[in-house]
Design an enzyme around this catalytic site. Sequence first.
Site, PDB file in Angstrom:
ATOM      1  N   ASP A 174       0.800  -1.235   0.000  1.00 55.21           N
ATOM      2  CA  ASP A 174       0.000   0.000   0.000  1.00 55.21           C
ATOM      3  C   ASP A 174       0.831   1.283   0.000  1.00 55.21           C
ATOM      4  OD1 ASP A 174       0.912  -0.220   2.661  1.00 55.21           O
ATOM      5  OD2 ASP A 174      -0.766   0.986   3.356  1.00 55.21           O
ATOM      6  N   GLU A 175       2.096   1.200  -0.353  1.00 48.78           N
ATOM      7  CA  GLU A 175       2.894   2.432  -0.410  1.00 48.78           C
ATOM      8  C   GLU A 175       3.963   2.349  -1.492  1.00 48.78           C
ATOM      9  OE1 GLU A 175       5.620   3.153   2.912  1.00 48.78           O
ATOM     10  OE2 GLU A 175       5.189   1.150   3.645  1.00 48.78           O
TER      11      GLU A 175
HETATM   12 MG   LIG Z   1      -0.175   2.498   4.850  1.00 50.52          MG
END
Ligand SMILES: [Mg+2]
Length: 429
Positions: A142-143
Amino acid sequence: MTPALMKTPGFCRDCLAEQKADGRRCTSCGSPRLVRHDELYGLTLAHIDCDAFYASVEKRDNPDLADKPVIIGGGKRGVVSTACYIARIHGVRSAMPMFKALEACPQAVVIRPDMEKYVKVGREVRAMMQELTPLVQPLSIDEAFLELGGTERLHQDPPARTLAKFARRVEKEIGITVSVGLSYCKFLAKVASDLQKPRGFSVIGREEAVSFLAPRPVTTIWGVGKAFAATLEADGIRTIGQLQTMEETDLMRRYGSMGQRLSRLSRGIDDRDVHLNDPAKSVSSETTFFYDISRYDDLVPVLRGLSEKVAWRLKKGEIAGQTVVLKMKTADFKSRTRNRKLEDPTQLADRIFRTGIELLQKETDGTKFRLIGIGVTDLCDPHRADPRDLIDVQSGRRAAAEAAMDKLRDKFGKGAVETGYTFGGKRGQ
Ligand SMILES: [Mg+2]
């Protein structure tokens, strides 16, 4: 200079209107979500991080959860994987044992992680990032880092505005929120994305880097975990400002290559580029000895340590491998490679290690080795990996023990946990 030219550049993150006056609210839509910075339109390196990712996905899929504290984690005996921001207000944190989290927030809704779903949403977010620039370097599900230099013409906008549009689009089309950090280097972009979560947009420019960093704790520096922070604390160093006053040569004498990192990052110097992660064909780890080793008993702890490194990287990279490869180099520089295909793919150090020692047994015939390595190939998606082995209760227990150690390592750093095989087992390295 006229006041108009001195004004800090800025725009509204909701309606994207440029701000022509220095007010607290958007002159066009009244929103307080403004971003202003002197270097706003000169910075191109971003770190984008989804906010409480797993919890946000679950809230998106079940609107009844919107106002409730939500914890993603594994039952009463497990730990918190992600807590939503409401649960965080009650003191719930990632990696907290579940029973403690429920003590702090008894009304929390606990949801078992649905990794398949999160991976799918993570891919959607990543695909949108790749529409901004080909230079997207994911750090996890998620990054990612993004380099947006040179994309102005494509997007008809400077990077700062392109990123704000991206954040709006993710909210609208995927239904979760992200935080953006914009800076001139990776280190500070990552620090920035964490400053204003959730739905943050923070900018750290070149001018302010040194003064911004000075009061912050040394743990802000990439790679300074709890253990190293304790070492620095014992030497009287708590803040980055203290590091800024020290000579690089002194820091290197004291802390080796880490000293150089401390010196540079403390001054906001970070030359690392955003690069594409190579699609790996194998994951492996090897070590060359200071002196040659021939005994099986001496090689086993080394192999254990290497297996743990490989497993760690597989888990972090969300991949698994089905073939274990043992690599050795003899004292006279001859290479030996031995493979074994497993029934199912694995991410577990224990399975890699046990397969490795079976292969190793046949090689330890008195030959002296100068190098040993272990790894896995036949990489694949991890969801088929390590199915519960109902027949071998022992291997199930070992897998559970390994999961517990991983949690500790996540929390306290890689050196936090040593198994009986590696403890004190640095012979010959
Ligand atoms: Mg995150």
